[in-house]
Enzyme design. Structure first.
Site: not given
Length: 295
Positions: A59, A165
């Site tokens: 990632r 979020d």
């Protein structure tokens, strides 16, 4: 150094760090992985398991390339000194698995028992929070469910949905309300016609949420592990498949904050793998993964 019970280095961990025999593009050590785990825990309460070692590398490697850095230790220094890159780091490490109308029984509850209770109390104002909304499928599913269940009554109700979020990038996607046809492939065709606009020309292969649904929702970046910048009260909080990334202490703290923000008859909806009743006495199980605030 991580060791097995006999004092030897864990073979599986050593293999993972070494890339299981592969030649990595950038040096990657146990210290790098531990740094990622610490920062994620301290900032977002996320408990990163040992077996996520390869995931972390995969990632973040794109960020090293983008910044023309030569090592993960250099990247750590950049993250700690650059607020913008810190945000990119959090975005890269945050899991965003979501879908429209995921766990359908929650939306059946919303359209049925929940609205029936509101009507019986003469309530025409709703405040709902989608905490950990990812790319927006959840809050849009909530809004569509309410629009369909209320029909022409919707204009007589004061409905506001907050979607939040920690990841700024997915929040922008959510606010835009534009999705590929693949992401809406399982949505009922009648619902698609009612609530989505199909793109043409350069937007072919994509759809946009219609304005009558978008206008019910506001989007905001919120870190659930920090003091919540909200007053409430909320009638309903969706926080599904978010707490599974936190340890028990962090989960208990978050549940206490949710209870503080819920209305006296407020409801918390969680994911199928989450069990708040083990961590708090302020919420009682009222249905499958549905909890009510204890008076």
């Amino acid at each position: 150094m991580h060791t097995a019970p006999d004092g030897t280095q864990s073979a599986s961990l050593a293999a993972a760090i070494a890339g299981q025999g592969r030649t990595r593009e950038f040096p990657y050590t146990r210290r790098d992985f531990d740094w990622v785990r610490r920062v994620l825990h301290d900032h977002a309460g996320i408990e990163l398991a040992e077996h996520k070692i390869d995931m972390v590398y995969n990632r973040l490697v794109g960020r090293l390339r983008a910044l023309s850095l030569s090592s993960f230790s250099d990247y750590a220094k950049r993250v700690e000194s650059d607020p913008h890159e810190f945000g990119e780091f959090i975005n890269a490490m945050t899991t965003n698995l979501t879908a429209f109308f995921r766990e359908q029984h929650h939306f059946d509850f919303l359209a049925g028992p929940f609205l029936e209770q509101c009507r019986s109390r003469g309530k025409r104002q709703l405040r709902i929070w989608s905490a950990g909304c990812s790319m927006g499928e959840e809050p849009y599913s909530i809004a569509m469910t309410l629009a369909e269940a209320l029909g022409n009554e919707l204009a007589e109700w004061d409905v506001r949905i907050l979607a939040s979020d920690i990841d700024s990038r997915v929040l922008q996607t959510a606010a835009d309300g534009i999705y590929s046809l693949e992401r809406i492939s399982k949505v009922d065709p009648k619902r698609l016609a009612r609530h989505f606009l199909r793109g043409t020309g350069s937007n072919a292969g994509r759809v946009r949420i219609k304005s009558h649904i978008q206008q019910l929702i506001s989007f905001r970046q919120i870190n659930l592990m920090r003091p919540l910048p909200l007053k409430g009260p909320f009638d309903l909080i969706f926080c599904r498949n978010v707490m599974i990334y936190f340890n028990n202490e962090s989960q208990a703290q978050l549940l206490d904050r949710f209870a503080d923000l819920l209305d006296a008859d407020g409801v918390l909806v969680v994911g199928h793998s989450e069990s708040p009743y083990r961590l708090t006495q302020r919420l009682r199980l009222s249905g499958s993964t549905i909890y009510r605030k204890v008076h």
